[in-house]
Design an enzyme around this catalytic site. Structure first.
Site, PDB file in Angstrom:
ATOM      1  N   HIS A  16       0.831  -1.203   0.000  1.00  0.00           N
ATOM      2  CA  HIS A  16       0.000   0.000   0.000  1.00  0.00           C
ATOM      3  C   HIS A  16       0.866   1.254   0.000  1.00  0.00           C
ATOM      4  O   HIS A  16       1.508   1.575   0.995  1.00  0.00           O
ATOM      5  CB  HIS A  16      -0.902  -0.031   1.237  1.00  0.00           C
ATOM      6  N   GLU A  43       0.843  -0.991  -4.783  1.00  0.00           N
ATOM      7  CA  GLU A  43      -0.407  -0.235  -4.838  1.00  0.00           C
ATOM      8  C   GLU A  43      -0.071   1.246  -4.769  1.00  0.00           C
ATOM      9  O   GLU A  43       0.746   1.674  -3.950  1.00  0.00           O
ATOM     10  CB  GLU A  43      -1.312  -0.628  -3.669  1.00  0.00           C
ATOM     11  N   HIS A  58      -1.597  10.509  -3.445  1.00  0.00           N
ATOM     12  CA  HIS A  58      -2.884  10.043  -2.940  1.00  0.00           C
ATOM     13  C   HIS A  58      -3.835  11.197  -2.650  1.00  0.00           C
ATOM     14  O   HIS A  58      -4.975  11.214  -3.104  1.00  0.00           O
ATOM     15  CB  HIS A  58      -2.695   9.211  -1.666  1.00  0.00           C
TER      16      HIS A  58
END
Length: 252
Positions: A16, A43, A58
């Site tokens: 992640h 990811e 993000h």
């Protein structure tokens, strides 16, 4: 063309935003650390800069990544973003750079905004990377548009698709789940959403019978990893790729 993205045997460890225990998240260093511990999948998230570059980020703003400013990513050029020190010698990287830096890694890419869809598809096509990326989005419409622009690419469902598959699991209907998936090869979901349990053995069974995989986020405790893997999930989206890889390899 059918993607070979999920052809490798599972269970899958999806790092992640990389491995950010000693590196800033979503940076080339975080990805390097994840690859070094054996994570098979990276990811990450992408947005579009003011000058049309697909950048790895993000959040809508940069405030959480730096204490010096809180600009909106889309309001900055890639040159301006590169001037920002994220720590450990890192700054913002582009999707093109990440795909080039890790040619053997498979990427799970969340396209955060509609404006980035066409540019992301262009980067993937130019990099000849369609077989080693999975594209996803909160928006199913956005996810389907990505699939149109990159034929054969692997995708996972957005929010509305997850809801429909969850209902299909309550009805024990793989046929309904298959229709809800609309070509997606995976569902990437939290174990619970508030009071609603999403991931159950019934949910996993229906998804498997519909021909897709279940990846659960964000799972960081080894005990939770072991429990979910025992229940039949196919992948773990985790901030602790090091712990997940060790668990799966039997080192824990």
């Amino acid at each position: 063309m059918v993607s070979t993205y999920l052809d490798a045997p599972g269970p899958r460890v999806l790092a992640h935003r990389g491995l950010a225990t000693s590196a800033p998240e979503n940076t080339l260093l975080a990805f390097e650390r994840a690859v070094a511990v054996g994570a098979g999948y990276l990811e990450t998230d992408v947005r579009l800069t003011r000058d049309g570059v697909v950048v790895i980020a993000h959040d809508e703003t940069i405030g959480r990544m730096t204490t010096s400013r809180d600009d909106v990513v889309a309001a900055l050029t890639i040159a301006e973003l590169r001037e920002i020190d994220l720590g450990a010698g890192q700054t913002f990287a582009t999707l093109q750079e990440a795909l080039s830096a890790f040619p053997d890694a498979r990427f799970n890419i969340d396209v955060k905004v509609a404006d980035a869809v066409v540019a992301t598809a262009d980067v993937i096509r130019r990099a000849a990377a369609s077989d080693r990326v999975l594209l996803t989005s909160f928006s199913d419409r956005r996810r389907r548009r990505l699939a149109e622009l990159v034929p054969g690419v692997a995708t996972s469902t957005g929010q509305s698709g997850v809801i429909r598959v969850l209902i299909a699991s309550w009805l024990r209907s793989p046929a309904l789940a298959r229709r809800a998936l609309r070509g997606a090869v995976a569902l990437q979901v939290p174990e619970r959403f508030g009071p609603v349990r999403i991931v159950s053995r019934r949910f996993i069974d229906v998804v498997h019978r519909a021909g897709a995989e279940v990846h659960v986020w964000t799972v960081n405790e080894p005990s939770d990893m072991a429990r979910l893997l025992a229940s039949g999930v196919d992948g773990l989206v985790t901030d602790r790729a090091d712990l997940a890889v060790a668990l799966i390899s039997g080192e824990n």
